[in-house]
Design a protein around this motif. Structure first.
Motif, short mmCIF file in Angstrom:
data_model
loop_
_atom_site.label_atom_id
_atom_site.label_comp_id
_atom_site.label_asym_id
_atom_site.label_seq_id
_atom_site.Cartn_x
_atom_site.Cartn_y
_atom_site.Cartn_z
N UNK A 67 0.83 -1.20 0.00
CA UNK A 67 0.00 0.00 0.00
C UNK A 67 0.87 1.25 0.00
N UNK A 68 1.94 1.23 0.82
CA UNK A 68 2.83 2.39 0.85
C UNK A 68 3.49 2.62 -0.50
N UNK A 69 3.92 1.50 -1.12
CA UNK A 69 4.62 1.63 -2.39
C UNK A 69 3.69 2.09 -3.50
N UNK A 70 2.49 1.56 -3.53
CA UNK A 70 1.64 1.82 -4.69
C UNK A 70 0.55 2.86 -4.47
N UNK A 71 0.03 2.88 -3.26
CA UNK A 71 -1.14 3.74 -3.07
C UNK A 71 -0.84 4.98 -2.27
N UNK A 72 -0.45 4.78 -1.04
CA UNK A 72 -0.40 5.89 -0.10
C UNK A 72 0.69 6.89 -0.43
N UNK A 73 1.87 6.38 -0.82
CA UNK A 73 3.01 7.27 -0.95
C UNK A 73 3.64 7.26 -2.35
N UNK A 74 3.88 6.06 -2.86
CA UNK A 74 4.66 5.92 -4.10
C UNK A 74 4.02 6.56 -5.31
N UNK A 93 11.96 -4.03 -10.93
CA UNK A 93 12.04 -3.62 -12.33
C UNK A 93 10.76 -3.97 -13.08
N UNK A 94 10.02 -4.95 -12.56
CA UNK A 94 8.76 -5.31 -13.22
C UNK A 94 7.65 -4.35 -12.81
N UNK A 95 7.94 -3.66 -11.74
CA UNK A 95 6.93 -2.77 -11.16
C UNK A 95 6.48 -1.65 -12.10
N UNK A 96 7.40 -1.00 -12.84
CA UNK A 96 6.95 0.04 -13.78
C UNK A 96 5.93 -0.50 -14.79
N UNK A 97 6.12 -1.74 -15.20
CA UNK A 97 5.19 -2.31 -16.17
C UNK A 97 3.80 -2.44 -15.56
N UNK A 98 3.78 -2.98 -14.33
CA UNK A 98 2.48 -3.12 -13.66
C UNK A 98 1.87 -1.75 -13.45
N UNK A 157 -1.78 -5.44 -8.27
CA UNK A 157 -0.34 -5.66 -8.20
C UNK A 157 -0.02 -6.73 -7.15
N UNK A 158 -0.68 -6.65 -6.02
CA UNK A 158 -0.46 -7.65 -4.97
C UNK A 158 -0.78 -9.04 -5.50
N UNK A 159 -1.85 -9.15 -6.28
CA UNK A 159 -2.21 -10.48 -6.78
C UNK A 159 -1.17 -11.00 -7.77
N UNK A 160 -0.49 -10.09 -8.47
CA UNK A 160 0.60 -10.54 -9.35
C UNK A 160 1.77 -11.09 -8.52
N UNK A 161 2.07 -10.38 -7.42
CA UNK A 161 3.14 -10.87 -6.54
C UNK A 161 2.76 -12.24 -5.99
N UNK A 162 1.50 -12.36 -5.60
CA UNK A 162 1.04 -13.65 -5.07
C UNK A 162 1.12 -14.72 -6.15
N UNK A 163 0.77 -14.35 -7.38
CA UNK A 163 0.85 -15.31 -8.49
C UNK A 163 2.28 -15.85 -8.60
N UNK A 164 3.26 -14.93 -8.52
CA UNK A 164 4.67 -15.33 -8.58
C UNK A 164 4.99 -16.33 -7.48
N UNK A 165 4.51 -16.03 -6.28
CA UNK A 165 4.81 -16.91 -5.14
C UNK A 165 4.16 -18.27 -5.33
N UNK A 166 2.90 -18.26 -5.77
CA UNK A 166 2.18 -19.52 -5.95
C UNK A 166 2.86 -20.38 -7.02
#
Lengths: 670, 73
Positions: free
Chosen positions: A300-307, A438-443, A459-468
């Protein structure tokens, strides 16, 4: 110019001390084994060099990063050893100190965390400790830098004098002494190492020392025989279960005696802050939810609140004032149309399009550094161990993966702390599936275009996808070829510490600067190349975009991606360039679609993609291939071409399958 | 009795580490978990996950399976 070696147990503040002594920006962390490479720094105001080595408990290596240290001692040139010791854990730390004393090189002990020891009621008489050990003991507080000046003085002064402070303390190994002497005489004379040390290490079963001895001696059968006989004798007499245990025990006895003379413990049992925090964060039921909550806050800090707000400001500056100034500047110096196009549509669009994401990436790195420095990472390893065990790994493998969220390269290197070779290999293969910054700009680009109201969630669900995917692959890989090896897990949980601002900033900058440097080199060059490929075509210069070389190359590959929902030449071309570095995908799109800023690019994209194909594209970006730097690191760390190919090919296949499933199955519903 | 029989928050003395896997044993010895040392079971993760123990004023985590091979008294 001399070289000194900095050695000590993990979590003793070694890297902090290194930073204070050298003023260099080495990476600092607070989980076992964060120093994963040999790092060399120049001492402040001196010409001498200090080598920072991985934290070790003893000179007998169990994992890859510990091997580095033994290797260094055996083969590298250095003047002195600086041994950092945790004053609040003296008993354990001195085990290593004794081995270093036996090594025979001049030694200086940096007694760290004297403040922590004091608060735990431990009073140490440094003078006496110093007298008994026969080495200089300098009390320091590495976190604040207290005592570091004195330490530097001690390090650099003695080398030119006659007596360089070679230690005098000697552990009496009882009935082993005779054996040690006997072995010492057998060692060849051309070996430039202390023979007593070699004999003790040999008896202890130090594999690296044993192989070193066998390289320098034609026949070690006699040594082996002596070792075996004495071990049998030990067991028979009931002294110990093994040589190793016996040696440990003899050292321990000496240390206990030493501590009786030099330390006074007043109070020892009281609830510390660490205990209180651990009661919550490692709670049976709350542990995992709390970890997920922390990760949620990070996102949230990275994508919503601050970033995102910060990135928007930067984007406004790049596309507004900066572009206007450059345009005017180019006009004044009378640049040709070609140069103007190159700078404005190529470089500013390409490099600027990536630099816009610097705030988000720095926030991410900052938060990861915070978790590392606080001591929480080791707890995460513990909380995650049960899940990791079920896929054939251990909790420690989770730490490289979290670091991989920042950048896959240090993540893969962090896998060195894993003891079992196959578990380490598996971790290396899976870490690239962790979505790096580095993948973050694309998302960020695509969620801005298609999922404005659910940015962080998507974005979180993409990270989760990677983990899964990583977990599933781990299961498959360990089923295919890692069956035999047993997974082990032991980790030290360091006390929590409030990260220092300076250390935090340094490690954030250390990680983040790579991204900026990449923008200035790789992405700059890539942008120029891509722009040229769009500018030129088979029929000459300054052609329409659809007639350019890039369109031609992309067009050949495009049909492959048709079933995934993005069968355009633009998508294919950006995926191709994305192998250089994943953020180049964004640069390429900025150039291809002639977008002066992120806002107009998202506008163009919404005509080219649907929400579903955007999702499919992002998933493909997440999984499709590790970037060039990561592939090179995998090659280096595995020392195997085969595994490098495996990592590239399996990820391509997985990416294709997942994107296909998303697009085709998703198409049935939307 | 072994380490996992210990009640949470209770302290005992390590009496036997010989049954441990070699790598684990070495690591634990390095960290100060040796025979004769006091050990306290701090907590255990759910679903048979690792346990957290305190030895010589510092916390370690190891798997329950391994913990059950450490004899205490």
């Amino acid at each position: 110019m001399s070289q000194f070696a900095l050695l000590g147990n993990p979590n003793t503040g070694k890297t902090s001390l290194f930073n204070h002594l050298t003023g260099s920006y080495a990476y600092v962390g607070n989980w076992s084994g964060v120093t994963i490479e040999k790092k060399v720094g120049k001492l402040r105001h001196q010409t001498d060099l200090l080598v920072d080595l991985p934290g070790i408990y003893s000179l007998n290596p169990l994992s890859k990063d510990e091997e580095v240290v033994t290797e260094f001692l055996l083969t590298d040139e250095f003047e002195k050893i600086l041994n950092i010791v945790d004053a609040s854990q003296l008993k354990r730390n001195l085990q290593l100190t004794i081995q270093l004393i036996e090594f025979g090189k001049p030694l200086i002990v940096g007694l760290n965390m004297v403040d922590v020891a004091q608060s735990r009621g431990i009073q140490i008489n440094e003078k006496k400790l110093s007298d008994i050990l026969g080495v200089r003991v300098v009390p320091i507080i590495a976190r604040t830098g207290k005592g570091c000046d004195l330490l530097t003085k001690e390090l650099t002064s003695d080398t030119r004098k006659k007596s360089p402070g070679t230690p005098t303390f000697k552990v009496d190994y009882g009935f082993l002494e005779e054996i040690i002497e006997q072995m010492s005489e057998l060692f060849p004379d051309d070996v430039n190492l202390n023979k007593r040390w070699m004999a003790v290490q040999y008896l202890e079963g130090n594999k690296r020392v044993i192989s070193y001895v066998s390289q320098h001696m034609p026949n070690t059968a006699l040594l082996e025989q002596i070792k075996q006989e004495v071990e049998e004798e030990l067991v028979k007499r009931g002294y110990a279960h093994s040589l190793r245990q016996f040696i440990y025990h003899m050292r321990d006895k000496n240390i206990t005696h030493l501590l009786e003379q030099t330390t006074i413990v007043t109070s020892s049992t009281k609830t510390t802050t660490t205990d209180m925090i651990d009661r919550v964060v490692t709670n049976k039921f709350l542990g995992l939810p709390i970890f997920l909550f922390f990760m949620y806050v990070v996102f949230m800090l990275t994508f919503d609140w601050l970033g995102t707000p910060l990135s928007d400001v930067l984007d406004g500056f790049m596309s507004g004032p900066l572009t206007t100034w450059t345009e005017n500047g180019l006009h004044v110096i009378g640049a040709s149309k070609f140069i103007k196009d190159l700078v404005l549509n190529g470089i500013i669009a390409g490099v600027g399009g990536v630099l816009v994401f610097v705030p988000q990436i720095f926030i991410m790195f900052f938060l990861i550094s915070f978790l590392e420095d606080s001591g929480y990472m080791a707890r995460v390893a513990m909380v995650m161990d049960r899940i990791m065990e079920s896929i054939g790994l251990n909790g420690k493998a989770f730490i490289p993966m979290i670091i991989g969220f920042g950048c896959n390269v240090p993540g893969i290197m962090a896998a060195r702390t894993i003891e079992q070779p196959k578990e380490r290999l598996l971790t290396i293969l899976l870490t690239p599936l962790m979505s790096c910054s580095a993948r973050l700009p694309v998302y960020a680009l695509f969620v801005g275009a298609f999922f404005v109201n659910h940015r962080a969630l998507v974005v979180l669900s993409l990270y989760v996808l990677g983990i899964v995917v990583a977990m599933v692959m781990a299961r498959i890989f360990s089923f295919l070829f890692l069956k035999k090896e047993k997974s082990v897990f032991v980790i030290e949980l360091p006390p929590y510490r409030v990260p220092q601002a300076l250390t935090l900033w340094r490690s954030t900058w250390e990680k983040g600067k790579g991204f900026i440097r990449k923008a200035g080199t790789f992405i700059f060059a890539g942008s120029v190349l891509i722009w040229l490929l769009t500018y030129a075509g088979p029929h000459g210069w300054n052609v329409e975009m659809d007639d350019s070389f890039l369109a031609f190359i992309g067009g050949v590959l495009a049909p492959i991606f048709e079933p995934l929902g993005f069968g355009t030449w633009q998508a294919a071309a950006s995926l191709l360039t994305g192998f250089l570095a994943k953020e180049v995908v964004v640069s390429t799109m900025n150039i291809i679609y002639h977008a002066p800023d992120t806002a107009s690019l998202t506008g163009v994209l919404s005509t080219q993609y649907s929400a579903l194909s955007a999702l499919s594209f992002m998933s493909f970006i997440l999984l499709y291939i590790p970037c060039l730097a990561t592939v090179a690191t995998i090659r280096k760390e595995t020392a195997s071409k085969k595994w490098t190919y495996v990592s590239v090919i399996y990820s391509l296949v997985i990416a294709y399958i997942i994107s296909l499933v998303i697009y085709q199955i998703g198409g049935l519903f939307f | 009795m072994n380490l996992t029989d210990l009640q949470q928050g209770k302290t005992a003395v390590v009496s036997d580490v010989t049954k441990l896997n070699d790598i684990v044993k070495q690591r634990l010895i390095d960290m100060g978990l040796v025979e004769g040392q006091e050990i306290c079971l701090k907590c255990a993760m759910p679903f048979g996950g690792p346990v957290m123990v305190e030895v010589c004023g510092q916390c370690l985590s190891l798997r329950r399976k391994e913990a059950s091979r450490i004899g205490v008294s």
